[in-house]
Design an enzyme around this catalytic site. Sequence first.
Site, PDB file in Angstrom:
ATOM      1  N   THR A 190      -9.326  19.805   9.185  1.00 44.07           N
ATOM      2  CA  THR A 190      -9.697  18.418   9.983  1.00 44.07           C
ATOM      3  C   THR A 190      -8.866  17.430   8.787  1.00 44.07           C
ATOM      4  O   THR A 190      -8.196  16.255   9.304  1.00 44.07           O
ATOM      5  CB  THR A 190     -10.902  17.882   9.972  1.00 44.07           C
ATOM      6  OG1 THR A 190     -11.155  17.652   9.071  1.00 44.07           O
ATOM      7  CG2 THR A 190     -11.356  18.868  11.217  1.00 44.07           C
ATOM      8  N   LEU A 238      -7.401  12.274  11.526  1.00 46.73           N
ATOM      9  CA  LEU A 238      -8.018  12.328  12.501  1.00 46.73           C
ATOM     10  C   LEU A 238      -8.785  13.537  12.753  1.00 46.73           C
ATOM     11  O   LEU A 238      -8.388  14.787  13.841  1.00 46.73           O
ATOM     12  CB  LEU A 238      -7.353  11.992  13.768  1.00 46.73           C
ATOM     13  CG  LEU A 238      -6.173  11.298  13.878  1.00 46.73           C
ATOM     14  CD1 LEU A 238      -5.306  10.890  14.557  1.00 46.73           C
ATOM     15  CD2 LEU A 238      -6.800   9.400  13.404  1.00 46.73           C
ATOM     16  N   HIS A 239      -9.974  13.556  11.970  1.00 46.91           N
ATOM     17  CA  HIS A 239     -11.180  14.414  12.060  1.00 46.91           C
ATOM     18  C   HIS A 239     -11.580  15.064  13.446  1.00 46.91           C
ATOM     19  O   HIS A 239     -11.716  16.293  14.045  1.00 46.91           O
ATOM     20  CB  HIS A 239     -12.577  14.340  11.535  1.00 46.91           C
ATOM     21  CG  HIS A 239     -11.752  13.956  10.314  1.00 46.91           C
ATOM     22  ND1 HIS A 239     -11.224  14.953   8.732  1.00 46.91           N
ATOM     23  CD2 HIS A 239     -11.664  12.437   9.488  1.00 46.91           C
ATOM     24  CE1 HIS A 239     -11.302  14.595   7.794  1.00 46.91           C
ATOM     25  NE2 HIS A 239     -11.860  12.654   7.501  1.00 46.91           N
ATOM     26  N   ASP A 240     -12.082  14.197  13.739  1.00 50.60           N
ATOM     27  CA  ASP A 240     -13.015  13.871  15.728  1.00 50.60           C
ATOM     28  C   ASP A 240     -11.433  14.769  16.362  1.00 50.60           C
ATOM     29  O   ASP A 240     -11.734  14.881  17.362  1.00 50.60           O
ATOM     30  CB  ASP A 240     -13.115  13.545  15.983  1.00 50.60           C
ATOM     31  CG  ASP A 240     -14.238  12.592  15.165  1.00 50.60           C
ATOM     32  OD1 ASP A 240     -14.088  13.364  14.425  1.00 50.60           O
ATOM     33  OD2 ASP A 240     -14.873  11.600  15.093  1.00 50.60           O
TER      34      ASP A 240
END
Length: 314
Positions: A190, A238-240
């Site tokens: 991520t 944008l980890h999510d």
Amino acid sequence: MKILLFADPGIDDSLAIIYALLHPEIEVMGIVTGYGNVSVFDSTRNAAYLLDLAGRSDIPVIRGASQPLSGIPTTFYPEIHGPQGLGPIVPPADFQADVSPFELMFEIIEENIDDIVIVDVGRQTSLAFAFNLRPELMEEVKEVYLMGGAFMVPGNVTDVAEANFWGDPIATSVILNKAQKVYITPLNVTNRAIITRDIATYIFNHTNSPYKKLIPEVTNYYATFYDQVMPGLDGSPLHDVFTLYYLLNKDRTYTVKRDVRVAIVDGNRGQSIADFRMVYKEPEREHYIAMDFNYNHFIEDFIRINLADGGELA
């Protein structure tokens, strides 16, 4: 694919919600909010506001946990996500979130048990509560996706711990021990799922999405923080969003199967641990860790989904 999304929006959670709503292959059955990047009050309002912008108030917003199972005071991150979680954007003062009871989550799961997937991109407290309250039901869920952890790379809250696993390691442990199959997207991948300001501007110039204005504004706000901690990035990870990308693009991702555990004690609280030796014990649990991915495909996919409302990818 039907998903029940747990989130604490938060800028990256908000972009993940937008991605899920716009994605033609994802059907969001509900959003369960919780504390984390911001308070549960702010995250609940933000989730409802994002749904309202797209005219999707038919999707229930379910308010979840307000603090970790340990009861340890929670640290919020206004310097990263803005004072209310959407960077420079603040929902109207008179906006009221329509909140559904926690029990609705179990009804949604029961009615869709054969094909629903749970995706948790925030602190895992609310999901752990669900496993404690209805274990016989939750253990029937075929797949759970968690954004969290850091394997053989530094953490982002401490030198060893990532924020979601650090925020409530007890809750994470419940899920790792109880869920039928868990897919984990850690900082290994991520941190490299970077969207630049130019990409956000391109989307703004080519989309008719209800989120047209929001995307460049929150991306720039988020990137400004990363300018300080990761100079030269010119964007933000944008980890999510990556966790939802992974859900549908495992063929573009290198994944390993290992037993995963999370440290709970203060000294290395939240550290994610797995055996990466050349010779390791065969995993006993269905834990899968994303370790590498096709960055160019991720970027193309992110742009394509954000233009899915009728914009054109040049």
